[in-house]
Design an enzyme around this catalytic site. Sequence first.
Site, short mmCIF file in Angstrom:
data_model
loop_
_atom_site.label_atom_id
_atom_site.label_comp_id
_atom_site.label_asym_id
_atom_site.label_seq_id
_atom_site.Cartn_x
_atom_site.Cartn_y
_atom_site.Cartn_z
N HIS A 395 -4.00 1.01 -8.28
CA HIS A 395 -4.27 1.08 -6.85
C HIS A 395 -5.54 0.31 -6.46
O HIS A 395 -5.79 0.08 -5.27
CB HIS A 395 -4.40 2.54 -6.41
CG HIS A 395 -3.75 2.83 -5.10
ND1 HIS A 395 -3.65 1.89 -4.09
CD2 HIS A 395 -3.15 3.95 -4.61
CE1 HIS A 395 -3.03 2.43 -3.05
NE2 HIS A 395 -2.71 3.67 -3.33
N ASP A 399 -1.54 -2.39 -3.27
CA ASP A 399 -1.37 -1.42 -2.19
C ASP A 399 -0.03 -0.71 -2.34
O ASP A 399 0.95 -1.26 -2.85
CB ASP A 399 -1.42 -2.14 -0.83
CG ASP A 399 -2.79 -2.72 -0.54
OD1 ASP A 399 -3.78 -2.18 -1.07
OD2 ASP A 399 -2.86 -3.71 0.20
#
Length: 423
Positions: A395, A399
């Site tokens: 992450h 995204d």
Amino acid sequence: MGTHVIKMPDIGEGIAEVELSQWHVKVGDLVVEDQVLADVMTDKAMVDIPSPVHGKVIALGGQPGEVMAVGSVLISIEVEGAGNLKESDKPAPVATKETPVAPKVEAVVESKPVAPRTAPVCQGPMVAREANERPLASPAVRKHALDLGIQLRLVRGSGPAGRVLHEDLDAYLAQGQSNASAPVAAAYAQRNDEEQIQVIGMRRKIAQRMQDATQRAAHFSYVEEIDVTAIEELRAHLNEKHGASRGKLTLLPFLVRALVVALRDFPQMNARYDDEAQVITRLGAVHVGVATQSDVGLMVPVVRHAEARSLWDSAAEISRLANAARNGKASRDELSGSTITLTSLGALGGIVSTPVLNLPEVAIVGVNKIAERPMVVKGQVVIRKMMNLSSSFDHRVVDGMDAALFIQAIRGLLEQPATLFVE
């Protein structure tokens, strides 16, 4: 008589030290030229150390799990003639145990009590072992023996250092007779034994990499359901038509192809993240790591330039690399350099998984098992072959929306397999 000293060889690529994983010999053993003496572990690959001479082992230079410098004394062998070492220069032996040393990492599986099983208990030629002696065997052999109801300590091992192999189980069954009258009470006897397992070699490397990945990357997972009925029909058709001449296709080469095509629109997934330099490197070449379970643990051989391979080329390379990894013959180059990883547990794939990233990559695609389920298609309930993809992403780089769209793209390609080949 003289002494021939074998030093820890230079494995290459600037490696200054390696871990001694397993001895295949002990002090007093007679060895011949090219016989494997020991296994050593680099950052990723297991390397066999063969003997260059005939002779008798007189000293071992370390214990399994010990990290040894390149050039340090690995083993001393007594040979006919002068040898390669003067008497006054002989090193003091470090390990001179007369009993076999610890087993290879592939046997590092804790023994636990199991529920009674209904498999037949087979009694073959017995081997004298101490009651608390743990025979050497891989996890796969141990499970096979458990399924067959065989007490592994009674089976004679024909492998190195008496390791029990699959063929030893077959020989035991062939020579033995079913023992239906074996006392049932033994299966319910209380157990208070304990076993301490040293985490060394490949198992230690795997533990370090998994811990590093979970501590450094911000993992998140995304699961998507895929209808693989059409692609399974295509696979069956291609195998029927070309299987005899080109080889059988599994689902994996189709998944590799889907990755290659989807990555054209999502190049941020085919990347490596150097978190120390804060640099993301996106790569044009698609080097797919294919997670493979071996007797020494999880390994990730790499299908290089998957973007330039046909289905059958990918299939052949996956098969070759998987065999090399399972046999401990995969080279360092074959186990490094991946840009994205594909992991599958095959028929044991379960419903959902949360795979751990193969750092410094930023995406790993996990394949779960295929199962027939009733689905609603155009208002009708029909039976379809369904499969989940359980994938994880970093992450810090990827995204959530991009990850979802990437997996949706793979889904579309697999559900409409003709699009895999439309340029």
